[in-house]
Design a protein around this motif. Structure first.
Motif, short mmCIF file in Angstrom:
data_model
loop_
_atom_site.label_atom_id
_atom_site.label_comp_id
_atom_site.label_asym_id
_atom_site.label_seq_id
_atom_site.Cartn_x
_atom_site.Cartn_y
_atom_site.Cartn_z
N LEU A 52 20.75 -20.96 43.02
CA LEU A 52 21.27 -19.75 43.84
C LEU A 52 20.06 -18.61 43.62
CD1 LEU A 52 25.19 -19.52 43.07
CD2 LEU A 52 23.79 -20.60 45.24
N SER A 53 19.69 -18.33 42.31
CA SER A 53 18.49 -17.57 42.21
C SER A 53 17.43 -17.95 43.07
CB SER A 53 17.98 -17.38 40.85
OG SER A 53 19.04 -16.91 40.10
N GLU A 54 17.07 -19.15 43.27
CA GLU A 54 15.87 -19.59 43.96
C GLU A 54 16.23 -19.25 45.56
OE1 GLU A 54 15.78 -23.71 43.13
OE2 GLU A 54 14.85 -23.26 41.02
N LEU A 55 17.47 -19.31 45.85
CA LEU A 55 17.74 -19.09 47.24
C LEU A 55 17.68 -17.46 47.58
CD1 LEU A 55 20.63 -21.63 48.08
CD2 LEU A 55 18.12 -21.65 48.68
N ALA A 56 18.06 -16.55 46.45
CA ALA A 56 18.16 -15.29 46.45
C ALA A 56 16.75 -15.06 46.71
CB ALA A 56 18.93 -14.68 45.27
N VAL A 57 15.73 -15.29 45.91
CA VAL A 57 14.42 -14.85 46.06
C VAL A 57 13.94 -15.22 47.54
CG1 VAL A 57 12.12 -15.61 45.58
CG2 VAL A 57 13.63 -15.54 43.69
N ILE A 58 14.35 -16.30 48.49
CA ILE A 58 13.85 -16.49 49.68
C ILE A 58 14.55 -15.21 50.54
CG2 ILE A 58 13.86 -18.00 51.59
CD1 ILE A 58 13.80 -20.24 49.28
N GLY A 59 15.93 -15.18 50.10
CA GLY A 59 16.82 -14.21 51.13
C GLY A 59 16.22 -12.58 50.78
N SER A 60 15.70 -12.48 49.62
CA SER A 60 14.93 -11.03 49.22
C SER A 60 13.76 -10.83 49.95
CB SER A 60 15.18 -11.03 47.81
OG SER A 60 16.20 -11.03 47.30
N VAL A 61 12.99 -11.87 49.99
CA VAL A 61 11.70 -11.63 50.89
C VAL A 61 12.02 -11.50 52.20
CG1 VAL A 61 9.52 -13.01 51.53
CG2 VAL A 61 10.42 -13.11 48.95
N ALA A 62 12.98 -12.27 53.06
CA ALA A 62 13.38 -11.92 54.25
C ALA A 62 13.68 -10.58 54.38
CB ALA A 62 14.29 -12.96 54.75
N THR A 63 14.66 -10.05 53.46
CA THR A 63 15.16 -8.96 53.57
C THR A 63 14.17 -7.85 53.62
OG1 THR A 63 17.47 -9.34 52.68
CG2 THR A 63 16.91 -7.02 52.47
N TRP A 64 13.16 -7.78 52.68
CA TRP A 64 11.92 -7.06 52.80
C TRP A 64 11.42 -7.06 54.01
CZ3 TRP A 64 7.24 -8.88 53.17
CH2 TRP A 64 6.26 -7.94 53.10
N GLY A 65 11.00 -8.07 54.53
CA GLY A 65 10.28 -8.47 55.94
C GLY A 65 11.16 -7.53 56.97
N PHE A 66 12.19 -7.79 57.09
CA PHE A 66 13.15 -7.18 58.24
C PHE A 66 13.43 -5.72 58.17
CE2 PHE A 66 14.42 -11.84 59.06
CZ PHE A 66 13.60 -11.84 60.29
N THR A 67 13.25 -5.17 56.73
CA THR A 67 13.27 -3.65 56.58
C THR A 67 11.98 -2.80 56.59
OG1 THR A 67 13.46 -3.98 54.31
CG2 THR A 67 15.45 -4.16 55.32
N LEU A 68 10.66 -3.50 56.92
CA LEU A 68 9.79 -2.89 56.98
C LEU A 68 9.71 -1.82 58.00
CD1 LEU A 68 6.94 -5.56 56.60
CD2 LEU A 68 7.48 -3.77 55.13
N GLY A 69 9.08 -0.49 57.66
CA GLY A 69 9.24 0.52 58.72
C GLY A 69 8.27 0.48 59.64
N THR A 70 7.58 -0.58 60.15
CA THR A 70 6.81 -0.78 61.15
C THR A 70 7.24 -1.53 62.57
OG1 THR A 70 6.08 -2.99 60.48
CG2 THR A 70 4.99 -1.11 59.46
N GLY A 71 6.54 -1.67 63.62
CA GLY A 71 6.97 -2.29 64.61
C GLY A 71 7.78 -3.37 64.42
N TRP A 72 8.40 -3.87 65.55
CA TRP A 72 9.26 -5.05 65.45
C TRP A 72 8.46 -6.34 65.28
CZ3 TRP A 72 13.73 -6.87 64.82
CH2 TRP A 72 13.95 -8.31 65.47
N GLY A 73 7.52 -6.28 65.83
CA GLY A 73 6.47 -7.78 65.84
C GLY A 73 6.24 -8.05 64.19
N LEU A 74 5.83 -7.01 63.39
CA LEU A 74 5.44 -7.11 62.07
C LEU A 74 6.54 -7.54 61.20
CD1 LEU A 74 3.03 -7.32 60.25
CD2 LEU A 74 3.34 -4.78 59.77
N ARG A 75 7.79 -6.56 61.44
CA ARG A 75 9.13 -6.94 60.95
C ARG A 75 9.39 -8.59 61.07
NH1 ARG A 75 11.40 -1.64 62.57
NH2 ARG A 75 11.96 -2.69 64.39
N LEU A 76 9.23 -8.94 62.52
CA LEU A 76 9.76 -10.41 62.44
C LEU A 76 8.82 -11.38 61.82
CD1 LEU A 76 11.68 -12.00 64.17
CD2 LEU A 76 9.94 -11.94 66.20
N LEU A 77 7.46 -11.05 61.71
CA LEU A 77 6.41 -11.90 61.13
C LEU A 77 6.79 -11.94 59.85
CD1 LEU A 77 3.96 -13.54 61.39
CD2 LEU A 77 2.71 -11.33 60.82
N ALA A 78 6.81 -10.74 59.21
CA ALA A 78 7.07 -10.57 57.78
C ALA A 78 8.70 -11.17 57.39
CB ALA A 78 7.12 -8.99 56.91
#
Length: 109
Positions: free
Chosen positions: A11-37
């Motif tokens: 579950l920790s391994e899955l949480a790492v993947i989810g954490s990185v996704a959360t970070w990417g989608f919460t970037l304060g940049t444009g929609w394209g970069l958030r989607l990419l990250a």
């Protein structure tokens, strides 16, 4: 208890993947970069785990290299969660991962 620890690690391994996704989608940049990250970041983490960290890894690492890889891989998850604005959750995740991996070493899992 040993089976429960393996579940916590998974579950920790899955949480790492989810954490990185959360970070990417919460970037304060444009929609394209958030989607990419938000999609690309977890994809990179999955590929790294499949190549080097998984029990079925193509290029399994051992010893000190394995320890460094896991510290880096799990550390990225905790840092990503903190950067997404969830510092308390990041701390909990880091502690749970450290305890789980520590028990795995003691129990030879």
């Amino acid at each position: 208890m040993k089976s429960l620890n393996l579940l916590v690690i998974f579950l920790s391994e899955l949480a790492v993947i989810g954490s990185v996704a959360t970070w990417g989608f919460t970037l304060g940049t444009g929609w394209g970069l958030r989607l990419l990250a938000g999609i690309g970041g977890p994809a990179v983490m999955i590929v790294l785990w499949a190549l080097f960290g998984s029990p079925e890894a193509s290029y399994k690492v051992h010893g000190a290299i394995r320890v460094l890889f896991e510290i880096g891989w799990f550390g990225v998850g905790a840092v990503a969660l903190a950067l997404a604005g969830y510092a308390a959750a990041a701390l909990v995740l880091a502690v749970v991962m450290a305890v789980g991996k520590g028990l795995a070493v003691v129990w030879h899992q």
